[in-house]
Scaffold this motif. Structure first.
Motif, short mmCIF file in Angstrom:
data_model
loop_
_atom_site.label_atom_id
_atom_site.label_comp_id
_atom_site.label_asym_id
_atom_site.label_seq_id
_atom_site.Cartn_x
_atom_site.Cartn_y
_atom_site.Cartn_z
N VAL A 63 0.84 -1.21 0.00
CA VAL A 63 0.00 0.00 0.00
C VAL A 63 0.87 1.25 0.00
O VAL A 63 0.64 2.20 -0.77
CB VAL A 63 -0.95 -0.02 1.22
CG1 VAL A 63 -1.62 1.34 1.38
CG2 VAL A 63 -1.98 -1.10 1.09
N VAL A 64 1.86 1.26 0.87
CA VAL A 64 2.71 2.44 0.98
C VAL A 64 3.48 2.68 -0.31
O VAL A 64 3.58 3.81 -0.81
CB VAL A 64 3.67 2.29 2.18
CG1 VAL A 64 4.71 3.40 2.18
CG2 VAL A 64 2.90 2.30 3.48
N LEU A 65 4.03 1.63 -0.89
CA LEU A 65 4.83 1.81 -2.10
C LEU A 65 3.97 2.20 -3.30
O LEU A 65 4.41 2.95 -4.18
CB LEU A 65 5.62 0.54 -2.40
CG LEU A 65 6.71 0.22 -1.37
CD1 LEU A 65 7.51 -1.02 -1.81
CD2 LEU A 65 7.64 1.40 -1.17
N ALA A 67 1.25 4.03 -3.12
CA ALA A 67 1.00 5.47 -2.93
C ALA A 67 2.25 6.28 -3.22
O ALA A 67 2.17 7.38 -3.80
CB ALA A 67 0.53 5.74 -1.50
N ALA A 68 3.40 5.75 -2.87
CA ALA A 68 4.64 6.47 -3.14
C ALA A 68 4.88 6.60 -4.64
O ALA A 68 5.33 7.65 -5.12
CB ALA A 68 5.80 5.77 -2.47
N ALA A 69 4.60 5.52 -5.38
CA ALA A 69 4.80 5.56 -6.84
C ALA A 69 3.88 6.60 -7.47
O ALA A 69 4.30 7.38 -8.34
CB ALA A 69 4.56 4.19 -7.44
N ALA A 71 2.57 9.23 -5.99
CA ALA A 71 3.02 10.56 -5.58
C ALA A 71 4.29 10.96 -6.32
O ALA A 71 4.45 12.13 -6.71
CB ALA A 71 3.26 10.60 -4.08
#
Lengths: 420, 205
Positions: A63-65, A67-69, A71
């Protein structure tokens, strides 16, 4: 915020010693009083550090990665200048600043509009700077052809009298038309001085309607600028009397007054309207007085010119050549003299009927000028004395009244003394 | 092909060599791999901190903390260390979670579960949070359980300071910044926490 509590400072020193020890310091570096305690804590620290750390669910990482991609893609995408400008403009700060500036501009412009439409300042300027309005006008009449130069040289009085050269019935009609159906602003300005003589002006003054009618004429729209300019050009070569009349075109000041009156009516300001009415009446009186002075001045000039012409022509040329150009002015002068005599009589009757001091003063001045022009020295003298009396009464009415009241007493006293 | 793989590997190695602040700059510039490295560095410490702070769902705290980092990456100016920033976010999330849980009618952490002889809820949570490994030897298992219990029994401020210092590795200055207190107070809390743990774990010394 630092603390000076000895206990707290002691705690800080203890912790610093502990930190130095677990960072690889030797036990001998630790103060003696804390050495055993810190050594036990150092062993505890080593066992705690050996404990495994908890694992985080792989779903959290995805999930975090993700969203990071997303962003990072947004960060990497170059933003257009307009998008950045729009972002900057629609922040709260600039929006508030622009709204405040707009409100300020609107307020300032509204204030300026209010100042410019105020009736006092504008009207004061108009009355002070512009020539007073003339309440005369007449339909367009083509100016009579100018006499040849030779004739003009031999008869210099004919040129100023050109306006009065029309036959008497015509001038009477013109005077009636002046306040008739023809609107003032429709009358061509160029025609006015050529066909307008002093006597005719006086005649139209006497035919002036009551003030209500005069106000309606004031309310007429002003003449076009081109007409005024043409008038100035057309009168540039004429004498001063004619040019003064031309400058007193009714439209300019009348138009200003009419505009101001409309503005005052829009605002529904009764007191201002009353003040404006008073100022307009004053301007009207001033115009009449000034016109009368002009007429008087012109009549005096004409008289002098006639005297000079008579003095110069009498001894040298007893029998001048008779032609049409010379015969016409003579006939016109004769008819003008006749009409002037009639005019004097009518003016005098009008003066005696008038009770208003201002109007009476104006009529007296006109009468004086007309009488001088007609050669009626007696009437002129009477008019002059009346002018002085009326002016004295206007300046100090109480004094005059006391003097009048004292006259019968003096006469009675003088009669009694003579009897004695 | 292998050349591309080699270049990618070198790039990742170069990223791993960077400190946290440099990685944040790279991420803000559009390199998502930088955040992956940051996540790998700090996710477990953050989860341990969340567990010690009593968070009911420590994974949610980790996820929410890193999502906030992603959203506010451009706002990170490097005035403080990334680790301080991350744990400040995590701490605030834990505080919010504890405020929400305060109004729940749940069982007490100190109350024994089941029979009177059984472990308390706090002990059970600590055991679950640390994730005891069956492969551990008995001594380590006992120490770990005693440690978790002793830590759970610390006052919140002392537990917070001790966790941030011993588990997360923040300096006292960073802890003071994260907890918005002064450094001497942090050290004082640290000393009391050490003293309490030493007494609780005296059997393992």
């Amino acid at each position: 915020m630092a603390t000076n509590d000895p206990t707290t400072l002691d705690d800080a020193a203890f912790v610093d010693a502990y930190e130095r020890r677990i960072a690889g310091g030797l036990p001998g570096d630790v103060p003696v009083q804390w050495r055993d305690e810190i050594e036990a804590m150092a062993r505890m620290h080593q066992r705690i550090a050996a404990l495994p750390m908890p694992e985080v669910s792989p779903a959290v990482r995805s999930v975090v990665l993700t969203a990071a991609a997303q962003a990072a893609a947004d960060h990497a995408q170059p933003q257009s200048v307009f998008a950045r400008l729009a972002d900057w403009l629609f922040r709260p700060g600039p929006v508030l600043a622009m709204a405040s500036a707009a409100a300020l501009l609107i307020a300032v412009s509204a204030r300026q509009d209010k100042d410019t439409t105020a009736p006092t300042g504008a009207e004061a300027v108009a009355v002070a700077d512009r020539p007073p309005p003339v309440l005369t006008a007449e339909p367009y009449v083509a100016p009579p052809p100018a006499p040849p130069a030779a004739v003009a040289a031999t008869a210099p009085a004919a040129a100023p009298m050109a306006g009065a050269a029309a036959p008497a019935p015509d001038r009477a009609e013109a005077g009636q038309v002046a306040f008739g159906d023809e609107p003032l602003h429709n009358a061509p300005i160029e025609a006015k001085p050529a066909s307008l003589g002093p006597a005719q002006v006086a005649e139209t003054k006497l035919q002036r309607a009551p003030k209500a009618e005069a106000e309606q004429q004031f309310a007429q729209p002003p003449p076009k600028q081109a007409q005024v300019a043409n008038a100035d050009k057309g009168y540039a070569g004429k004498d001063d009397a004619v040019r003064d009349e031309a400058a007193q075109v009714p439209g300019a000041a009348m138009g200003m007054v009419a505009n101001n009156k409309a503005a005052a009516a829009d605002k529904n300001q009764a007191p201002q309207e009353e003040a404006e009415q008073a100022r307009r009446n004053q301007a009207l009186d001033n115009a009449v007085l000034r016109k009368a002075e002009d007429i008087q001045r012109g009549a005096y000039g004409n008289q002098q010119a006639e005297n000079r012409a008579a003095a110069s022509s009498a001894p040298s040329t007893p029998a001048p050549v008779q032609n049409r150009a010379e015969n016409a002015p003579a006939a016109q002068a004769e008819s003008a003299a006749n009409s002037a005599v009639a005019e004097v009589a009518r003016l005098r009757a009008e003066v005696e009927k008038t009770s208003d001091a201002t109007k009476k003063l104006a009529l007296l001045k006109i009468l004086q000028g007309v009488a001088i022009k007609a050669g009626d020295a007696k009437t002129a003298g009477w008019a002059k004395a009346q002018v002085a009396a009326v002016e004295a009464e206007r300046v100090a009415p109480g004094k005059v009244q006391r003097a009048k009241a004292a006259e019968p007493v003096k006469a009675k006293a003088s009669g009694a003394s003579s009897v004695e | 092909m292998w050349l591309l793989q080699m270049a990618t590997l070198l790039a990742v190695m170069a990223l791993e060599a960077m400190d946290d602040e440099a990685l944040m700059e790279r991420f803000a510039a559009g390199d998502s791999r930088a955040l992956g490295i940051l996540y790998d560095r700090h996710n477990r410490a953050l989860k341990a901190f969340a567990i010690q702070q009593g968070a009911a769902r420590p994974d949610d705290v980790v996820q929410d903390a890193f999502l906030r980092v992603v959203r506010n990456a451009t706002g990170f100016k490097g005035q403080s260390k990334f680790r301080t920033w991350l744990f400040t976010i995590g701490r605030n999330l834990c505080v919010d979670a504890s405020r929400r849980d305060r109004f729940r009618n749940g069982p007490s952490l100190d109350a024994p579960m089941g029979s009177d002889e059984g472990p308390t809820l706090g002990e059970r949570i600590a055991s679950d949070a640390v994730g005891l490994d069956a492969s551990r030897n008995t001594a380590d298992a006992q120490f770990s359980r005693s440690y978790d219990v002793a830590l759970a029994n610390l006052p919140t401020e002392q537990r917070e300071v001790f966790t941030l210092r011993e588990i997360s590795g923040l300096s006292f200055a960073e802890i003071a910044e994260a907890t918005q207190t002064n450094e001497n107070t942090v050290k004082s809390r640290m000393r009391y926490a050490l003293k309490a743990l030493r007494e609780a774990l005296a059997d393992f010394a």
